[in-house]
Design a protein around this motif. Structure first.
Motif, PDB file in Angstrom:
ATOM      1  N   LEU A 257      -6.065  24.228  -5.511  1.00 38.06           N
ATOM      2  CA  LEU A 257      -5.904  23.422  -6.728  1.00 38.06           C
ATOM      3  C   LEU A 257      -6.649  22.083  -6.601  1.00 38.06           C
ATOM      4  O   LEU A 257      -6.073  21.013  -6.819  1.00 38.06           O
ATOM      5  CB  LEU A 257      -4.418  23.169  -7.009  1.00 38.06           C
ATOM      6  N   PRO A 258      -7.936  22.100  -6.263  1.00 37.82           N
ATOM      7  CA  PRO A 258      -8.663  20.847  -5.990  1.00 37.82           C
ATOM      8  C   PRO A 258      -8.774  19.923  -7.190  1.00 37.82           C
ATOM      9  O   PRO A 258      -9.008  18.723  -7.010  1.00 37.82           O
ATOM     10  CB  PRO A 258     -10.042  21.341  -5.545  1.00 37.82           C
ATOM     11  N   ASN A 259      -8.629  20.448  -8.403  1.00 36.56           N
ATOM     12  CA  ASN A 259      -8.737  19.604  -9.595  1.00 36.56           C
ATOM     13  C   ASN A 259      -7.401  19.015 -10.033  1.00 36.56           C
ATOM     14  O   ASN A 259      -7.331  18.335 -11.050  1.00 36.56           O
ATOM     15  CB  ASN A 259      -9.344  20.410 -10.751  1.00 36.56           C
ATOM     16  N   HIS A 260      -6.361  19.280  -9.272  1.00 35.13           N
ATOM     17  CA  HIS A 260      -5.032  18.772  -9.603  1.00 35.13           C
ATOM     18  C   HIS A 260      -4.635  17.681  -8.602  1.00 35.13           C
ATOM     19  O   HIS A 260      -4.667  17.892  -7.393  1.00 35.13           O
ATOM     20  CB  HIS A 260      -3.992  19.892  -9.570  1.00 35.13           C
ATOM     21  N   ASP A 261      -4.272  16.522  -9.122  1.00 30.67           N
ATOM     22  CA  ASP A 261      -3.883  15.377  -8.298  1.00 30.67           C
ATOM     23  C   ASP A 261      -2.399  15.482  -7.960  1.00 30.67           C
ATOM     24  O   ASP A 261      -1.546  15.449  -8.851  1.00 30.67           O
ATOM     25  CB  ASP A 261      -4.172  14.079  -9.046  1.00 30.67           C
ATOM     26  N   ALA A 262      -2.103  15.587  -6.665  1.00 36.88           N
ATOM     27  CA  ALA A 262      -0.708  15.702  -6.219  1.00 36.88           C
ATOM     28  C   ALA A 262      -0.131  14.363  -5.780  1.00 36.88           C
ATOM     29  O   ALA A 262       0.968  14.304  -5.230  1.00 36.88           O
ATOM     30  CB  ALA A 262      -0.606  16.715  -5.086  1.00 36.88           C
ATOM     31  N   GLY A 263      -0.868  13.274  -6.010  1.00 37.55           N
ATOM     32  CA  GLY A 263      -0.369  11.952  -5.639  1.00 37.55           C
ATOM     33  C   GLY A 263      -0.872  11.508  -4.282  1.00 37.55           C
ATOM     34  O   GLY A 263      -1.687  12.176  -3.637  1.00 37.55           O
ATOM     35  N   ALA A 264      -0.387  10.363  -3.834  1.00 35.85           N
ATOM     36  CA  ALA A 264      -0.862   9.790  -2.577  1.00 35.85           C
ATOM     37  C   ALA A 264       0.221   8.929  -1.952  1.00 35.85           C
ATOM     38  O   ALA A 264       1.184   8.519  -2.607  1.00 35.85           O
ATOM     39  CB  ALA A 264      -2.126   8.954  -2.814  1.00 35.85           C
ATOM     40  N   LEU A 265       0.065   8.667  -0.660  1.00 36.25           N
ATOM     41  CA  LEU A 265       0.904   7.739   0.084  1.00 36.25           C
ATOM     42  C   LEU A 265       0.072   6.510   0.438  1.00 36.25           C
ATOM     43  O   LEU A 265      -1.151   6.595   0.577  1.00 36.25           O
ATOM     44  CB  LEU A 265       1.416   8.384   1.374  1.00 36.25           C
ATOM     45  N   ASN A 266       0.739   5.384   0.590  1.00 43.84           N
ATOM     46  CA  ASN A 266       0.075   4.156   1.018  1.00 43.84           C
ATOM     47  C   ASN A 266       0.470   3.840   2.449  1.00 43.84           C
ATOM     48  O   ASN A 266       1.636   3.960   2.827  1.00 43.84           O
ATOM     49  CB  ASN A 266       0.474   2.988   0.110  1.00 43.84           C
ATOM     50  N   LEU A 267      -0.517   3.445   3.254  1.00 45.10           N
ATOM     51  CA  LEU A 267      -0.259   3.011   4.622  1.00 45.10           C
ATOM     52  C   LEU A 267      -0.162   1.498   4.626  1.00 45.10           C
ATOM     53  O   LEU A 267      -1.091   0.802   4.223  1.00 45.10           O
ATOM     54  CB  LEU A 267      -1.387   3.462   5.551  1.00 45.10           C
ATOM     55  N   HIS A 268       0.989   0.981   5.077  1.00 47.51           N
ATOM     56  CA  HIS A 268       1.231  -0.456   5.155  1.00 47.51           C
ATOM     57  C   HIS A 268       1.453  -0.878   6.597  1.00 47.51           C
ATOM     58  O   HIS A 268       1.993  -0.109   7.398  1.00 47.51           O
ATOM     59  CB  HIS A 268       2.488  -0.857   4.354  1.00 47.51           C
ATOM     60  N   VAL A 269       1.060  -2.094   6.911  1.00 46.91           N
ATOM     61  CA  VAL A 269       1.476  -2.725   8.151  1.00 46.91           C
ATOM     62  C   VAL A 269       2.404  -3.870   7.765  1.00 46.91           C
ATOM     63  O   VAL A 269       2.088  -4.668   6.883  1.00 46.91           O
ATOM     64  CB  VAL A 269       0.284  -3.228   8.995  1.00 46.91           C
ATOM     65  N   LEU A 270       3.577  -3.919   8.372  1.00 45.99           N
ATOM     66  CA  LEU A 270       4.619  -4.878   8.012  1.00 45.99           C
ATOM     67  C   LEU A 270       4.992  -5.720   9.223  1.00 45.99           C
ATOM     68  O   LEU A 270       4.941  -5.248  10.363  1.00 45.99           O
ATOM     69  CB  LEU A 270       5.869  -4.142   7.515  1.00 45.99           C
ATOM     70  N   TYR A 271       5.377  -6.970   8.965  1.00 49.68           N
ATOM     71  CA  TYR A 271       5.802  -7.858  10.044  1.00 49.68           C
ATOM     72  C   TYR A 271       6.882  -8.788   9.534  1.00 49.68           C
ATOM     73  O   TYR A 271       7.043  -8.979   8.319  1.00 49.68           O
ATOM     74  CB  TYR A 271       4.621  -8.636  10.621  1.00 49.68           C
ATOM     75  N   PRO A 272       7.669  -9.390  10.437  1.00 50.99           N
ATOM     76  CA  PRO A 272       8.862 -10.142  10.012  1.00 50.99           C
ATOM     77  C   PRO A 272       8.569 -11.373   9.176  1.00 50.99           C
ATOM     78  O   PRO A 272       9.267 -11.639   8.213  1.00 50.99           O
ATOM     79  CB  PRO A 272       9.521 -10.530  11.339  1.00 50.99           C
ATOM     80  N   HIS A 273       7.541 -12.162   9.516  1.00 51.45           N
ATOM     81  CA  HIS A 273       7.246 -13.385   8.782  1.00 51.45           C
ATOM     82  C   HIS A 273       5.758 -13.470   8.524  1.00 51.45           C
ATOM     83  O   HIS A 273       4.950 -13.073   9.366  1.00 51.45           O
ATOM     84  CB  HIS A 273       7.693 -14.630   9.559  1.00 51.45           C
ATOM     85  N   LYS A 274       5.400 -14.027   7.375  1.00 52.74           N
ATOM     86  CA  LYS A 274       3.984 -14.088   7.009  1.00 52.74           C
ATOM     87  C   LYS A 274       3.199 -14.993   7.939  1.00 52.74           C
ATOM     88  O   LYS A 274       2.073 -14.715   8.310  1.00 52.74           O
ATOM     89  CB  LYS A 274       3.835 -14.555   5.560  1.00 52.74           C
ATOM     90  N   ARG A 275       3.797 -16.110   8.369  1.00 51.99           N
ATOM     91  CA  ARG A 275       3.046 -17.076   9.168  1.00 51.99           C
ATOM     92  C   ARG A 275       3.398 -17.030  10.647  1.00 51.99           C
ATOM     93  O   ARG A 275       2.551 -17.245  11.491  1.00 51.99           O
ATOM     94  CB  ARG A 275       3.277 -18.498   8.642  1.00 51.99           C
ATOM     95  N   PHE A 276       4.660 -16.812  10.951  1.00 52.26           N
ATOM     96  CA  PHE A 276       5.075 -16.898  12.347  1.00 52.26           C
ATOM     97  C   PHE A 276       4.760 -15.587  13.060  1.00 52.26           C
ATOM     98  O   PHE A 276       5.613 -14.750  13.283  1.00 52.26           O
ATOM     99  CB  PHE A 276       6.559 -17.237  12.435  1.00 52.26           C
ATOM    100  N   LEU A 277       3.484 -15.407  13.402  1.00 48.32           N
ATOM    101  CA  LEU A 277       3.032 -14.202  14.079  1.00 48.32           C
ATOM    102  C   LEU A 277       2.366 -14.573  15.397  1.00 48.32           C
ATOM    103  O   LEU A 277       1.484 -15.442  15.431  1.00 48.32           O
ATOM    104  CB  LEU A 277       2.016 -13.440  13.221  1.00 48.32           C
TER     105      LEU A 277
END
Length: 306
Positions: A257-277
């Motif tokens: 079914l190559p012409n049918h879109d089954a959706g997608a997943l997103n790969l995220h990288v997450l961390y506790p604080h935006k600045r304190f790394l």
């Protein structure tokens, strides 16, 4: 006592909501953590925490002081990160958690090169599908693969991984190739079972949405197991490209079914604080972006990139 160490102890107590939990992560005794916080309260001349036998919370002064401590610790870490950039080195243990399938198949290879580039960095890795609390469990960062993500979490999207409907060539030879999503109901279906069985699928084609309900013959918590079963000709599976992309490219799996879109997943990288790394964490995030590509909408496991 070292004011810097006291601030670190105080921040960890507030984050974890517990003196004993903070002590475990800092590898100190609870009494020592208590002394650090008491010293800060004596120094500022105000109570920072409301303590009961069952609950701990910041006072108004304590919350303001907590935010200032984060800024101060972040500024110190920024200085160390800048120094690290100059020397091209980072130190310490980097604690990472990632989904089992992504970690075993892809992250392990990426890590090998990163460790070659930064010989003073050690790693603790947990590859599992359990939902980890970064602060409570003491991880520096997490890789998450999901359709959507809790907006309260801090991090960045790295890439996309599209779903593909796949089967082995021998299965197609024996059972024929489905031409529409509805045809899948007449085939042997292999499905992921967490967080609940994937029995309802949705496809889009030429602006039209089609939803079907399937009766899987095999349910598994492991996408890698489903991929191997598809390779062995046991049925049809819907898998993300980071699991099946290599086998599709090698011709071991056929995209249906190559012409049918089954959706997608997103790969995220997450961390506790935006600045304190720590510098090692920032360098690893930068390394992931560089390795996977700077376009978060790109699918690096699909030959066409989409």
């Amino acid at each position: 006592m070292d004011r810097f160490a006291s601030m670190q102890a105080y921040v960890k107590v507030v984050e974890l909501g517990s003196f004993s939990a903070a002590a475990r992560q800092l590898r100190l005794s609870p009494a020592m953590v208590t002394r650090h916080v008491s010293q800060l309260e004596d120094k500022v001349g105000a109570r920072l925490l409301n303590r009961t036998t069952r609950h701990l919370s910041t006072t108004a002064a304590g919350q303001s002081y907590f935010e200032r401590c984060l800024s101060i610790l972040a500024a110190i870490d920024d200085a160390e990160a800048e120094a690290g950039k100059v020397t091209q080195s980072a130190r310490g243990t980097l604690r990472i958690t990632a989904p089992a399938e992504f970690g075993d198949t892809h992250l392990s290879r990426l890590i090998s090169r990163f460790l070659d580039l930064h010989p003073d960095v050690d790693m603790f890795l947990e590859f599992s599908n359990r939902q980890v609390d970064l602060v409570q469990d003491g991880f520096d960062l997490a890789l998450r693969v999901a359709r959507t993500l809790d907006g309260s979490l801090i991090g960045r999207r790295l890439a996309r991984s599209h779903f593909r409907v796949v089967a082995g060539p021998d299965y197609i030879e024996r059972h024929g190739e489905p031409e529409t999503p509805e045809d899948l109901t007449r085939h042997v279906f292999l499905a992921f079972s967490v967080p609940s069985p994937w029995v309802n699928l949705a496809f889009e084609c030429d602006g039209n949405r089609v939803e079907i309900r399937l009766q899987p013959r095999i349910l598994s918590t492991s996408a890698e197991t489903l991929n191997r079963l598809a390779l062995n000709g046991s049925g049809i599976a819907v898998l993300p490209t980071f699991v099946c992309g290599g086998d599709i490219a090698a011709g071991r799996l056929v995209t249906l079914l190559p012409n049918h879109d089954a959706g997608a997943l997103n790969l995220h990288v997450l961390y506790p604080h935006k600045r304190f790394l720590p510098a090692r964490t920032r360098l690893f995030v930068d390394y992931l972006v560089e390795t996977l590509g700077s376009d978060p909408d790109r699918d690096p496991w699909c030959k066409s990139g989409g």
